[in-house]
Design an enzyme around this catalytic site. Structure first.
Site, short mmCIF file in Angstrom:
data_model
loop_
_atom_site.label_atom_id
_atom_site.label_comp_id
_atom_site.label_asym_id
_atom_site.label_seq_id
_atom_site.Cartn_x
_atom_site.Cartn_y
_atom_site.Cartn_z
N HIS A 242 1.44 70.93 -14.98
CA HIS A 242 0.85 71.21 -16.31
C HIS A 242 1.78 71.59 -17.34
O HIS A 242 2.35 71.37 -17.79
CB HIS A 242 -0.74 70.99 -16.78
CG HIS A 242 -1.51 69.17 -15.74
ND1 HIS A 242 -1.30 68.52 -15.78
CD2 HIS A 242 -2.08 70.13 -15.09
CE1 HIS A 242 -2.32 68.12 -15.16
NE2 HIS A 242 -2.64 69.57 -14.53
C1 BDR Z 1 -5.44 71.58 -18.43
O1 BDR Z 1 -5.56 71.65 -17.97
C2 BDR Z 1 -6.12 72.95 -17.32
O2 BDR Z 1 -6.59 73.33 -16.41
C3 BDR Z 1 -5.10 73.07 -16.61
O3 BDR Z 1 -4.58 74.93 -16.90
C4 BDR Z 1 -3.68 72.64 -17.95
O4 BDR Z 1 -3.30 73.33 -19.22
C5 BDR Z 1 -4.53 69.93 -17.59
O5 BDR Z 1 -5.76 69.24 -18.00
#
Ligand code: BDR
Ligand code: CA
Length: 313
Positions: A242
């Site tokens: 992400h």
């Molecule tokens: C987001 O949530 C976190 O677990 C990850 O780092 C990312 O920023 C994805 O939903």
């Protein structure tokens, strides 16, 4: 062209870690500082993890600040089930030697923006939006200095990853998210809709492993760790990476496509708390408040990552 000044607000997290590495490795960007927030794991770990990553990258002089340890008005929800107990589970990591700065992250963001020229700083939130919302509320004048906010958060077609309706970063502090989405600032959003197309497939991760550097080995080990969770959940051939999409967008925006739309944050309903209600189809007359990404050139994204991470130690 002068490098773009950025502040990374983050809750590392293995994908946050890769985003920090990408930023530090990229000459187009000048990382003014890294502000830690509670999210994937509590604040005492996220600030430590941010420093571990800077040291690993060979940038121990990076300024790292600790910020808010709880959301604006809710109990902290964490994600150890994805990222492990430390937030950076996977390889064994030494405690960082570089210092944590004394100032509170929010005070430092305010001071830095007040001392900066108009539209000269880009904020890059990779976690819950508590620090950013607190700074904007306490010092609305800092908006002048902000060129753009590019954040990872939200979902529309992909709906939720922490509840059936909400993405983690927005769900943890929906009131903070609402402040940021309503701020009237140029806003670019990297939602799950797009990050779910940035999968850590085996050939992509093997490229990191084959670099023969500490950073390459660590990146492969981190992604190996967190992908077990998403691969099981989605039955996909890799996990979404992400947060690095935020940094990649600053380096090469052409890798991404999206729409300028209205997005509202649900803060009331227990059932759909933290939902990003995205008017993707333009069915309301609500004014657009962000660029909401829907797709990316995943090969180009991973090529950029591999090229840049290979320049680190
Ligand atoms: C987001 O949530 C976190 O677990 C990850 O780092 C990312 O920023 C994805 O939903
Ligand atoms: Ca994150």
């Amino acid at each position: 062209m002068a490098p773009r000044n950025i502040i990374i607000d983050t809750d590392p997290g293995q994908d946050d870690a890769v985003a920090i590495l990408l930023a530090l490795a990229s000459p187009e960007l000048n990382v003014l500082g890294i502000t830690a927030v509670a999210g994937n794991v509590p604040l005492n770990l996220t600030q430590k993890n941010a420093r571990i990553v800077c040291e690993l990258a060979g940038f121990p002089e990076t300024l790292v600040f600790a910020g808010c340890d709880t959301p604006l008005s809710r109990k902290l929800v964490t994600a150890e089930h994805v990222h492990g107990k430390t937030g950076l589970d996977g390889p064994q990591l030494d405690a960082p030697e570089m210092p944590l700065q004394d100032a509170h992250a929010v005070d430092w963001i305010i001071e830095t923006c007040r001392a900066a020229q108009a539209k000269s700083i880009t904020l890059c939130p990779l976690g819950p939006l508590t620090n950013i919302a607190t700074a904007l509320t306490r010092a609305p004048d800092i908006k002048d200095a902000i060129e753009e906010i590019v954040l990872m958060g939200g979902a529309y077609f992909a709906v939720g990853n922490i509840t059936p309706a909400a993405e983690f970063n927005i769900y943890v502090d929906p009131e903070a998210a609402k402040i940021v989405f309503d701020a009237g600032l140029p806003l670019t959003v990297m939602p799950l809709d797009m990050t779910h197309k940035a999968l850590t497939t085996k050939p992509r991760i093997d490229k990191f492993r084959q670099m023969g550097t500490t950073v390459g080995t660590m990146t492969a080990a981190w992604t190996d760790f967190f992908e077990r969770f998403d691969m099981e959940k989605y039955g996909s051939e890799g996990a979404p990476l992400h947060d690095p999409t935020v940094i990649a967008y600053l380096i090469n925006p052409d890798l991404f496509t999206g729409r300028q739309i209205n997005v509202e944050i649900e803060t009331q309903s227990e059932l759909t708390l933290g939902m990003t209600v995205a008017d993707w189809w333009g069915v309301t007359d609500r004014a657009p408040n962000c660029m909401f990404m829907g797709d990316l050139d995943a090969e180009g994204f991973y090529e950029l990552l591999a090229e840049r991470l290979a320049t680190l130690q």
